[in-house]
Scaffold this motif. Structure first.
Motif, PDB file in Angstrom:
ATOM      1  N   MET A   1       0.857  -1.303  -0.026  1.00 27.59           N
ATOM      2  CA  MET A   1      -0.112   0.116  -0.151  1.00 27.59           C
ATOM      3  C   MET A   1       0.853   1.324  -0.115  1.00 27.59           C
ATOM      4  O   MET A   1       1.596   1.312   0.908  1.00 27.59           O
ATOM      5  N   HIS A   2       0.712   2.036  -0.792  1.00 30.89           N
ATOM      6  CA  HIS A   2       1.495   3.537  -1.071  1.00 30.89           C
ATOM      7  C   HIS A   2       0.475   4.543  -0.696  1.00 30.89           C
ATOM      8  O   HIS A   2      -0.486   4.673  -1.502  1.00 30.89           O
ATOM      9  N   VAL A   3       0.720   5.560   0.293  1.00 34.48           N
ATOM     10  CA  VAL A   3      -0.021   6.485   0.611  1.00 34.48           C
ATOM     11  C   VAL A   3       0.720   7.848   0.742  1.00 34.48           C
ATOM     12  O   VAL A   3       1.980   7.904   0.833  1.00 34.48           O
ATOM     13  N   VAL A   4       0.256   8.873   0.005  1.00 32.22           N
ATOM     14  CA  VAL A   4       0.849  10.291  -0.251  1.00 32.22           C
ATOM     15  C   VAL A   4       0.126  11.180   0.572  1.00 32.22           C
ATOM     16  O   VAL A   4      -1.269  11.226   0.611  1.00 32.22           O
ATOM     17  N   VAL A   5       0.989  11.847   1.443  1.00 37.29           N
ATOM     18  CA  VAL A   5       0.404  12.709   2.290  1.00 37.29           C
ATOM     19  C   VAL A   5       0.844  14.094   1.997  1.00 37.29           C
ATOM     20  O   VAL A   5       1.811  14.563   1.656  1.00 37.29           O
ATOM     21  N   LEU A   6      -0.198  15.127   1.759  1.00 36.39           N
ATOM     22  CA  LEU A   6      -0.034  16.205   1.352  1.00 36.39           C
ATOM     23  C   LEU A   6      -0.233  17.186   2.903  1.00 36.39           C
ATOM     24  O   LEU A   6      -1.219  17.326   3.240  1.00 36.39           O
ATOM     25  N   GLN A   7       1.091  17.588   3.203  1.00 35.60           N
ATOM     26  CA  GLN A   7       1.167  18.461   4.680  1.00 35.60           C
ATOM     27  C   GLN A   7       1.609  19.763   4.614  1.00 35.60           C
ATOM     28  O   GLN A   7       2.721  19.948   4.147  1.00 35.60           O
ATOM     29  N   ARG A   8       0.917  20.694   4.988  1.00 32.06           N
ATOM     30  CA  ARG A   8       1.476  22.322   4.978  1.00 32.06           C
ATOM     31  C   ARG A   8       2.323  22.254   6.026  1.00 32.06           C
ATOM     32  O   ARG A   8       2.617  21.562   7.188  1.00 32.06           O
ATOM     33  N   PRO A   9       3.410  23.187   5.740  1.00 28.96           N
ATOM     34  CA  PRO A   9       4.699  23.366   6.445  1.00 28.96           C
ATOM     35  C   PRO A   9       4.255  23.475   8.064  1.00 28.96           C
ATOM     36  O   PRO A   9       5.028  23.301   8.734  1.00 28.96           O
ATOM     37  N   GLY A  10       3.159  24.143   8.335  1.00 27.08           N
ATOM     38  CA  GLY A  10       2.839  24.590   9.697  1.00 27.08           C
ATOM     39  C   GLY A  10       2.309  23.625  10.402  1.00 27.08           C
ATOM     40  O   GLY A  10       2.028  23.570  11.531  1.00 27.08           O
ATOM     41  N   SER A  11       1.937  22.359   9.685  1.00 29.01           N
ATOM     42  CA  SER A  11       1.203  21.198  10.506  1.00 29.01           C
ATOM     43  C   SER A  11       2.282  20.228  10.983  1.00 29.01           C
ATOM     44  O   SER A  11       3.355  20.046  10.530  1.00 29.01           O
ATOM     45  N   ALA A  12       1.906  20.136  12.401  1.00 26.77           N
ATOM     46  CA  ALA A  12       2.766  19.072  12.915  1.00 26.77           C
ATOM     47  C   ALA A  12       2.018  17.718  12.987  1.00 26.77           C
ATOM     48  O   ALA A  12       2.708  16.674  13.920  1.00 26.77           O
ATOM     49  N   ALA A  13       0.957  17.491  12.647  1.00 23.16           N
ATOM     50  CA  ALA A  13       0.045  16.363  12.605  1.00 23.16           C
ATOM     51  C   ALA A  13       0.950  14.974  11.924  1.00 23.16           C
ATOM     52  O   ALA A  13       1.599  15.183  10.908  1.00 23.16           O
ATOM     53  N   PRO A  14       1.182  14.007  13.011  1.00 24.89           N
ATOM     54  CA  PRO A  14       1.990  13.073  12.443  1.00 24.89           C
ATOM     55  C   PRO A  14       0.966  11.952  11.448  1.00 24.89           C
ATOM     56  O   PRO A  14       0.994  10.756  12.096  1.00 24.89           O
ATOM     57  N   CYS A  15       0.694  12.501  10.493  1.00 29.05           N
ATOM     58  CA  CYS A  15      -0.092  11.658   9.737  1.00 29.05           C
ATOM     59  C   CYS A  15       0.403  10.258   9.429  1.00 29.05           C
ATOM     60  O   CYS A  15      -0.072   9.209   9.122  1.00 29.05           O
ATOM     61  N   ASP A  16       1.933  10.185   9.171  1.00 28.33           N
ATOM     62  CA  ASP A  16       2.658   9.111   8.495  1.00 28.33           C
ATOM     63  C   ASP A  16       2.608   8.143   9.526  1.00 28.33           C
ATOM     64  O   ASP A  16       2.466   6.863   9.370  1.00 28.33           O
ATOM     65  N   ARG A  17       2.918   8.495  10.661  1.00 31.95           N
ATOM     66  CA  ARG A  17       2.998   7.574  11.690  1.00 31.95           C
ATOM     67  C   ARG A  17       1.403   6.928  12.225  1.00 31.95           C
ATOM     68  O   ARG A  17       1.508   5.659  12.594  1.00 31.95           O
ATOM     69  N   TRP A  18       0.503   7.851  11.877  1.00 29.65           N
ATOM     70  CA  TRP A  18      -0.845   7.200  12.242  1.00 29.65           C
ATOM     71  C   TRP A  18      -1.252   5.977  11.349  1.00 29.65           C
ATOM     72  O   TRP A  18      -1.709   5.129  11.568  1.00 29.65           O
ATOM     73  N   ILE A  19      -0.801   6.259  10.038  1.00 32.90           N
ATOM     74  CA  ILE A  19      -1.070   5.367   9.085  1.00 32.90           C
ATOM     75  C   ILE A  19      -0.088   3.936   9.165  1.00 32.90           C
ATOM     76  O   ILE A  19      -0.424   2.949   8.912  1.00 32.90           O
ATOM     77  N   LEU A  20       1.286   4.184   9.568  1.00 30.59           N
ATOM     78  CA  LEU A  20       2.036   3.124   9.759  1.00 30.59           C
ATOM     79  C   LEU A  20       1.673   2.489  11.116  1.00 30.59           C
ATOM     80  O   LEU A  20       1.976   0.916  11.179  1.00 30.59           O
ATOM     81  N   GLN A  21       1.076   2.786  11.889  1.00 30.90           N
ATOM     82  CA  GLN A  21       0.678   1.941  13.093  1.00 30.90           C
ATOM     83  C   GLN A  21      -0.327   1.055  12.841  1.00 30.90           C
ATOM     84  O   GLN A  21      -0.548  -0.077  13.270  1.00 30.90           O
ATOM     85  N   GLU A  22      -1.419   1.602  11.670  1.00 38.10           N
ATOM     86  CA  GLU A  22      -2.377   0.655  11.402  1.00 38.10           C
ATOM     87  C   GLU A  22      -1.860  -0.222  10.185  1.00 38.10           C
ATOM     88  O   GLU A  22      -2.634  -1.324   9.808  1.00 38.10           O
ATOM     89  N   ALA A  23      -0.805   0.202   9.699  1.00 42.42           N
ATOM     90  CA  ALA A  23      -0.640  -0.532   8.070  1.00 42.42           C
ATOM     91  C   ALA A  23       1.028  -0.627   8.339  1.00 42.42           C
ATOM     92  O   ALA A  23       1.520   0.193   7.396  1.00 42.42           O
ATOM     93  N   PRO A  24       1.655  -1.198   9.164  1.00 41.71           N
ATOM     94  CA  PRO A  24       3.206  -1.250   9.267  1.00 41.71           C
ATOM     95  C   PRO A  24       4.006  -1.378   7.956  1.00 41.71           C
ATOM     96  O   PRO A  24       5.180  -1.012   7.860  1.00 41.71           O
ATOM     97  N   GLY A  25       3.494  -2.296   7.076  1.00 41.73           N
ATOM     98  CA  GLY A  25       4.093  -2.350   5.776  1.00 41.73           C
ATOM     99  C   GLY A  25       3.914  -1.373   4.917  1.00 41.73           C
ATOM    100  O   GLY A  25       4.357  -1.452   3.825  1.00 41.73           O
ATOM    101  N   ALA A  26       3.150  -0.345   5.020  1.00 39.04           N
ATOM    102  CA  ALA A  26       2.801   0.600   3.960  1.00 39.04           C
ATOM    103  C   ALA A  26       3.904   1.629   3.645  1.00 39.04           C
ATOM    104  O   ALA A  26       4.872   1.840   4.636  1.00 39.04           O
ATOM    105  N   ARG A  27       3.872   2.059   2.456  1.00 41.65           N
ATOM    106  CA  ARG A  27       5.054   2.908   2.108  1.00 41.65           C
ATOM    107  C   ARG A  27       4.238   4.271   2.031  1.00 41.65           C
ATOM    108  O   ARG A  27       3.276   4.651   1.524  1.00 41.65           O
ATOM    109  N   VAL A  28       4.809   5.241   2.839  1.00 40.04           N
ATOM    110  CA  VAL A  28       4.492   6.787   2.650  1.00 40.04           C
ATOM    111  C   VAL A  28       5.235   7.857   2.248  1.00 40.04           C
ATOM    112  O   VAL A  28       6.432   7.707   2.738  1.00 40.04           O
TER     113      VAL A  28
END
Length: 400
Positions: A1-28
């Motif tokens: 699974m490949h996920v692209v995250v579009l993240q504004r520079p002022g955002s500190a949200a760990p979206c990539d970590r949230w995704i990897l917690q649920e799908a450890p094998g994902a490419r982000v």
């Protein structure tokens, strides 16, 4: 699974970590810009990040096109309302599951959103589109006091309130550029509803509402420069809560199939007679401390939940209910100075002091922020009063 995250520079949200917690094998792959607040060490293991010089330039779209052309992702997630449309255009271009262009445009159009409230117990605020000053004056005479704002704007940005024709004329003379903006067809005029303002924040999965939290603002709209901004969750027994959460659920069920939205912020207004009207709708989480408030009361981070739904990694269809006391938040924006009680009572859940000075430029631009818990609306409001200016007010520790 490949996920692209579009993240504004002022955002500190760990979206990539949230995704990897649920799908450890994902490419982000995270796309952002130089100056991002997230250091490399904050990224999840194996996460690739692409940085452009100017996030708001077309360079971001160029990188997204290149990435998707070389390695088409299964999902694309954007955690800011400002990125909703360009993320949708990328999904449309590369046939990626999620919100597409037509849906994104509809959520940027206040007029289109009003149509979804037709026939509900909370009708949309009466409005008309405007293309010239004659239209604005006609709306002013039809509605009385009138609000003029962009059809695709966010929050209170570029909102003007006119109570009479003289006030409207003075604005035109003082700001000719605003008159020119009327000619674009991007403005609308609606009745100014003087009364209370409420918001309902909803996490959405298809046609189901997984979380519905209703609150009332503690200050009038558009008054953040003279009043402090705040919000209090509604009591379970509140008729307003039953009405507004019901309207929000009906609104979600009316969304078109394949809308691709995972989070909504809806605002409602009650006039002096107690009649409710639907106001703004945005496919984003609420601002200020709304996310903090929901996280304490419901035990979930709405941003994380919305991210996982958007990338197809949330599979629990049960509606979430409160796990802790109701909360309210208060920002020191334009009212009297606020300070934490001297003894730091247990009911003060969070307290943050900013280094900002000067006049607030938005309703979420606070010099200090407070998250308060309480058994009911009345208790939370009483505790707001304890955050008063001048000498800190002591409250017995552990009260409530």
């Amino acid at each position: 699974m490949h996920v692209v995250v579009l993240q504004r520079p002022g955002s500190a949200a760990p979206c990539d970590r949230w995704i990897l917690q649920e799908a450890p094998g994902a490419r982000v792959t995270v796309v952002s810009s130089r100056g991002t607040v997230r250091p490399d060490s904050d990224l999840g293991p194996g996460v690739r990040r692409v940085l452009v010089d100017d996030y708001d330039s077309d360079a971001v779209l160029g990188e997204l096109f290149r990435i998707c052309g070389e390695d088409r992702p299964d999902r694309l997630f954007a955690n800011s309302e400002d990125d909703v449309l360009r993320a949708a255009e990328v999904r449309t271009l590369f046939d990626i599951e999620g919100q597409r262009s037509a849906s994104a445009l509809a959520f940027r159009d206040k007029v289109a959103m009003k149509a979804l409230f037709a026939g509900l117990a909370t009708p949309a605020v009466p409005y008309r589109t405007v293309g010239c000053l004659e239209d604005v004056f006609a709306a002013r005479r039809e509605f009385g006091a009138v609000v003029v704002k962009p059809r695709d704007g966010a929050g209170a940005v570029q909102v003007r309130v006119f109570h009479d024709d003289d006030e409207l004329r003075r604005t035109c003379v003082a700001d000719p550029a605003w008159v020119t903006s009327v000619h674009t067809g991007r403005l609308m005029a609606e009745r100014y509803v003087a009364g209370s303002v409420y918001h309902v924040d909803v996490v959405v999965d298809g046609s189901a509402a997984l979380l519905v939290s209703a609150s009332r603002y503690s200050c009038p709209p558009h008054r953040y420069a003279t009043d402090n901004s705040g919000s209090i969750m509604l009591d379970d027994s509140s008729p307003a809560r039953r009405l507004l959460t019901g309207a929000a659920r009906q609104f979600v069920r009316r969304l078109p199939a394949g809308h691709g939205v995972s989070i909504l912020h809806l605002e409602f207004l009650a006039d002096s007679s107690g009649r409710f009207f639907a106001g703004e709708v945005a496919c984003r989480s609420g601002g200020a401390m709304i996310r903090n408030s929901i996280r304490y009361t419901y035990g979930v981070d709405t941003s994380r939940l919305a991210c996982l739904i958007a990338v197809g990694l949330w599979r629990d269809t049960r509606e979430l209910t409160p796990v802790a006391a109701r909360t309210g938040w208060l920002l020191w924006t334009g009212g009297r100075r606020l300070a934490a009680p001297a003894d730091h009572p247990d009911w003060l859940v969070e307290h943050v002091v900013s280094d900002r000075s000067g006049t607030a430029t938005s309703a979420v631009d606070g010099k200090a922020a407070f998250l308060v818990r309480g058994a009911n609306e009345e208790e939370i409001a009483r505790r707001f009063a304890a955050l008063s200016a001048g000498d800190p007010v002591g409250v017995p520790r552990g009260a409530g």
